[in-house]
Enzyme design. Sequence first.
Site, PDB file in Angstrom:
ATOM      1  N   THR A  69      -2.870   1.242   1.318  1.00 32.94           N
ATOM      2  CA  THR A  69      -3.381   0.607   0.090  1.00 32.94           C
ATOM      3  C   THR A  69      -2.794  -0.774  -0.164  1.00 32.94           C
ATOM      4  O   THR A  69      -3.048  -1.376  -1.201  1.00 32.94           O
ATOM      5  CB  THR A  69      -3.066   1.481  -1.141  1.00 32.94           C
ATOM      6  OG1 THR A  69      -1.644   1.648  -1.221  1.00 32.94           O
ATOM      7  CG2 THR A  69      -3.739   2.837  -1.051  1.00 32.94           C
ATOM      8  N   LYS A  70      -2.019  -1.295   0.755  1.00 35.40           N
ATOM      9  CA  LYS A  70      -1.398  -2.605   0.529  1.00 35.40           C
ATOM     10  C   LYS A  70      -2.414  -3.727   0.770  1.00 35.40           C
ATOM     11  O   LYS A  70      -3.455  -3.514   1.388  1.00 35.40           O
ATOM     12  CB  LYS A  70      -0.163  -2.767   1.420  1.00 35.40           C
ATOM     13  CG  LYS A  70       0.918  -1.690   1.162  1.00 35.40           C
ATOM     14  CD  LYS A  70       1.675  -1.888  -0.142  1.00 35.40           C
ATOM     15  CE  LYS A  70       2.294  -0.638  -0.718  1.00 35.40           C
ATOM     16  NZ  LYS A  70       3.493  -0.148  -0.064  1.00 35.40           N
ATOM     17  N   ASN A  71      -2.067  -4.930   0.293  1.00 31.51           N
ATOM     18  CA  ASN A  71      -3.044  -6.025   0.339  1.00 31.51           C
ATOM     19  C   ASN A  71      -3.495  -6.368   1.758  1.00 31.51           C
ATOM     20  O   ASN A  71      -4.620  -6.812   1.978  1.00 31.51           O
ATOM     21  CB  ASN A  71      -2.463  -7.278  -0.319  1.00 31.51           C
ATOM     22  CG  ASN A  71      -2.356  -7.133  -1.828  1.00 31.51           C
ATOM     23  OD1 ASN A  71      -2.846  -6.145  -2.397  1.00 31.51           O
ATOM     24  ND2 ASN A  71      -1.735  -8.085  -2.482  1.00 31.51           N
TER      25      ASN A  71
END
Length: 377
Positions: free
Chosen positions: A180-182
Amino acid sequence: MKVPFYRHDLGEADKAAVAEVLDSLFLTTGPRTRAFEEQFAALFGVSHCVGVSSCTTALTLALHALGVGRGDEVITTPMTFIATSNAVLHLGATPVFVDVEPDTGNLDVGKVGAAITERTRAVLPVHLYGQMVDMRSLRDLADERGLAIVEDCAHAVESSRDGVRPGQLSDAACFSFYATKNLTSGEGGAVISQREDVAESVRLHRNHGMSKSAYERYTGTYQHWDMIALGHKANLFDLQAALLLSQLPHITERLERRQRAAARYDAAFRGIAGVEVVAERANSQLARHLYTIWVDPQRRDEILTGLQGAEIGVAVNYRAVHLLSYYRERFGFVPGAFPEAERIGDSTISLPMFPAIDDDEVDRVVEAVAEQLVLAH
Ligand SMILES: *Cc1c(COP(=O)(O)O)cnc(C)c1O
């Protein structure tokens, strides 16, 4: 789900980049990893980047490279994901928590000095939600007291503050490429540093302490290798690097889409009593990794449940680390130890935030929050 908490937007170009690796000879750490490391270091204007398997490992290997070990203390924040302080524990060192700023949730740099002892080796700030800690003040303090700084940049790929980017004023900065990180490869991480000794140590320890990588051993003629330190097995590899490389050119455009959503949330919540949004420091670019609101701690869980009932994806980032069972039992922490972190931990709700979220989805989330606030009265 009406509005999911997170929806990745990897597309055909990303899939093609992975397929290209699958069609090649080299699946593990090779030319794509090398290319990613070069481009990622350049993104921050620093000289070194080493790709690893996670941010947790990045933190552990970076602290180890800076000499943190058994008996040492590392100053950090209790308002973070457990990975931050767990990395310290894995080295046999002790995390020493310092409370956070009440309006940003970031490590309160003004309180760090009082926590320094003769065992302190390093400070480990977290740029919470993608807003940077005051790195200029922290660097001055660290220099004065002879401490290293390792930044937890899991939220901070796009961040800057006072003209400073991650990695520029620290001894090492650690990133996560978790799902879910950028910037994501499902799992993965990296250490960037201006210091060749730190990068070299991380490179050695990500691969058992072997003197030559597989790529070096098997391209061209076979060469003997040696083991010169006891390392881990924690290398980023080419399938992951291919995915990361294909996302790099789109970082700014994807940030702009999250900024648009954040601005829409901000404007709406300014008009809703009972919702506080995180303060923003001057001269800061927030990476907009998470969009978090603070509500009445007495009603937080009820609102959280209500939002899920309304099919809005939510999360809590984070409940204060020192009050989780393991930390309470091992260190004897009790409520009241770090009041600002605890208050934030009890009042936080993270709302849907991802590049592809549209105005309509943001409006539906805001509406659902407003409804729950009324119901929870
Ligand atoms: C996600 C995250 C980590 C851990 O990242 P992994 O790559 O899953 O190890 C560490 N710190 C913070 C603040 C995070 O959000």
